[in-house]
Design an enzyme around this catalytic site. Structure first.
Site, PDB file in Angstrom:
ATOM      1  N   HIS A  69       0.732  -1.271  -0.051  1.00 25.80           N
ATOM      2  CA  HIS A  69       0.070   0.050  -0.065  1.00 25.80           C
ATOM      3  C   HIS A  69       0.804   1.219  -0.117  1.00 25.80           C
ATOM      4  CE1 HIS A  69       0.731   1.112   4.276  1.00 25.80           C
ATOM      5  NE2 HIS A  69       0.551  -0.069   4.543  1.00 25.80           N
ATOM      6  N   ASP A  71      -0.448   4.353   0.982  1.00 27.43           N
ATOM      7  CA  ASP A  71      -0.707   5.481   1.836  1.00 27.43           C
ATOM      8  C   ASP A  71      -0.105   5.199   3.106  1.00 27.43           C
ATOM      9  OD1 ASP A  71      -2.438   2.920   2.251  1.00 27.43           O
ATOM     10  OD2 ASP A  71      -3.387   3.888   3.873  1.00 27.43           O
ATOM     11  N   ASP A 101       6.743   1.414   6.746  1.00 30.41           N
ATOM     12  CA  ASP A 101       5.165   0.990   6.465  1.00 30.41           C
ATOM     13  C   ASP A 101       4.553   1.715   5.452  1.00 30.41           C
ATOM     14  OD1 ASP A 101       2.808  -0.135   6.917  1.00 30.41           O
ATOM     15  OD2 ASP A 101       2.264   0.704   8.681  1.00 30.41           O
ATOM     16  N   GLU A 133      -5.029   1.632   2.830  1.00 33.86           N
ATOM     17  CA  GLU A 133      -4.870   0.509   3.720  1.00 33.86           C
ATOM     18  C   GLU A 133      -5.239   0.802   5.139  1.00 33.86           C
ATOM     19  OE1 GLU A 133      -2.702  -2.407   6.362  1.00 33.86           O
ATOM     20  OE2 GLU A 133      -2.490  -0.598   5.972  1.00 33.86           O
ATOM     21  N   GLU A 134      -4.614   2.050   5.524  1.00 35.49           N
ATOM     22  CA  GLU A 134      -4.652   2.561   6.755  1.00 35.49           C
ATOM     23  C   GLU A 134      -5.721   2.805   7.597  1.00 35.49           C
ATOM     24  OE1 GLU A 134      -1.986   1.790   8.618  1.00 35.49           O
ATOM     25  OE2 GLU A 134      -0.207   2.274   7.715  1.00 35.49           O
ATOM     26  N   GLU A 161       4.388  -5.998   4.237  1.00 31.91           N
ATOM     27  CA  GLU A 161       4.266  -5.446   5.350  1.00 31.91           C
ATOM     28  C   GLU A 161       5.464  -5.896   6.040  1.00 31.91           C
ATOM     29  OE1 GLU A 161       2.561  -3.259   6.354  1.00 31.91           O
ATOM     30  OE2 GLU A 161       0.193  -3.319   5.322  1.00 31.91           O
TER      31      GLU A 161
END
Length: 379
Positions: A69, A71, A101, A133-134, A161
């Site tokens: 991801h 974001d 991350d 995603e967050e 991740e």
């Protein structure tokens, strides 16, 4: 491009969750196009946020997805010693929001594209980049929905991740709901003339506390997880203006984290039943993704162990998009560079060694999938 330079470029885009990310996606698309790698941009319903999907190798043959991801969480913490959106190198540490991350993994993958594109791949490597995603994995479902039109059904997906480049076989699923109460304001000396919104929330909150205790005492367990049962918590309560004013509105954010085989949304049902029975209450699902559970001896687990050089870990406590890929029929595993403990903190960082290690893992996947004399790369 070396992975540090790519990471510097990615960190410079302030792609905070819930905000537009078109500039970053355009940058990646143009970079891939410069290497003759075409990509598809998949818009979400928001209209200003996008997923990206690219394929290196034959798209009509089953291959593997490298998923990340783009974001990041906000960078408003006072502990930053520099601009969070400018990559800062100190020794072997690379500081910046999203460094670990998880723009680090994305940078490692993108920096390896020139070498991957030069390989004669018998099976493709797909790059899947998602948004928000967050905020509960809101972007990737729109990408997964389009996959049948973009490629043959993949053999597996590696979600990068941060796991210390140790493959992770399992994680809990999650669902979150915001319960809102509407009351009638007034002076606290005459509660009979008003309706207290905070009081209206209490039955739903009590239902969650009761269900949390039930799961802890009598619910199913899975020893791979800590704790080994499904959990619920009321994480945030908002409402009221002053002690002598009857609150007109109030809300509570509630989350459930479910062991494999348990639907996290089902854990919230006790509160949702209370909401359905009270016209003063409403509920909004703000996050939902399933857990991940990959068998220890699955081919993807064995492959990722070879690529990473590490034996798989049974489970982790954090969640990822991997469960959504698995739910769509694509085996998935988590394996990426860095330590999750550095995420969502000031001076988030990844090391140069971790970044290079991830890049080498990606290149080893390419070597696994190359055409071999007289054969096609094995599954």
């Amino acid at each position: 491009m070396n992975p540090q330079a790519m990471l510097s470029s990615l960190v410079a885009f302030p792609s905070v969750v819930g905000t537009r990310n078109g500039a970053l996606v355009d940058y990646v698309r143009d970079y891939l196009a410069s290497l003759d790698v075409a990509s598809a941009v998949i818009s979400g319903p928001e209209g200003d946020r996008f997923n990206l999907f690219a394929t290196i190798g034959p798209a009509d043959v089953p291959g593997y997805i490298l998923s990340g991801h783009v974001d990041v969480v906000p960078a408003n913490e006072p502990g930053w010693r520099g601009d969070p959106f400018h990559l800062r190198a100190e020794g072997d540490r690379l500081y910046g929001r999203g460094a670990v991350d998880m723009k680090g993994f994305v940078a490692a993958v993108l920096s390896a594209v020139p070498e991957l594109a030069a390989m004669d791949l018998a099976r493709p490597i797909h790059i899947a980049l998602s948004y928000d995603e967050e905020a509960g994995c809101r972007g990737v479902p729109h990408l997964i929905e389009k996959l049948p039109t973009l490629c043959a059904t993949p053999l597996g997906c590696i979600v990068g991740e941060p796991s210390g480049l140790v493959p992770v076989l399992r994680h809990k699923g999650k669902a979150a709901v915001r319960v809102t109460a509407r009351g009638r304001s007034g002076h606290s000396s005459r509660p009979d003339l008003g309706h207290n919104a905070i009081h209206a929330l209490l039955p739903a909150l009590e239902a969650i506390a009761t269900e949390a205790a039930r799961q802890r005492q009598d619910g199913p367990t899975n020893a791979h997880f800590l704790p080994p049962y499904s959990t619920l918590q009321i994480g945030k309560i908002s409402g009221g203006e002053a002690i002598n004013i009857i609150p007109e509105t109030a809300s509570a954010d509630i989350e459930a984290r479910a062991i494999a085989g348990v639907d996290p949304l089902a854990l919230l049902e006790p509160a949702l039943r209370v909401v359905a029975a009270d016209e003063a209450l409403s509920a909004e699902i703000i996050a939902s993704y399933p857990g991940l559970a990959l068998d220890d001896d699955h081919a993807l687990a064995r492959l990722t162990a070879r690529l990473s050089g590490s034996l798989p870990l049974a489970a982790v406590s954090y969640g990822t998009e991997a469960g959504l890929y698995q739910k769509a029929g694509i085996p998935a595993i988590v394996c990426g560079p860095g330590d999750i403990a550095r995420a969502h903190k000031p001076d988030e960082y990844i090391t140069t060694g971790e970044l290079l290690g991830a890049r080498e893992m990606v290149l080893r996947l390419g070597q696994e999938l190359r055409v071999r004399e007289g054969t096609v790369a094995a599954r």
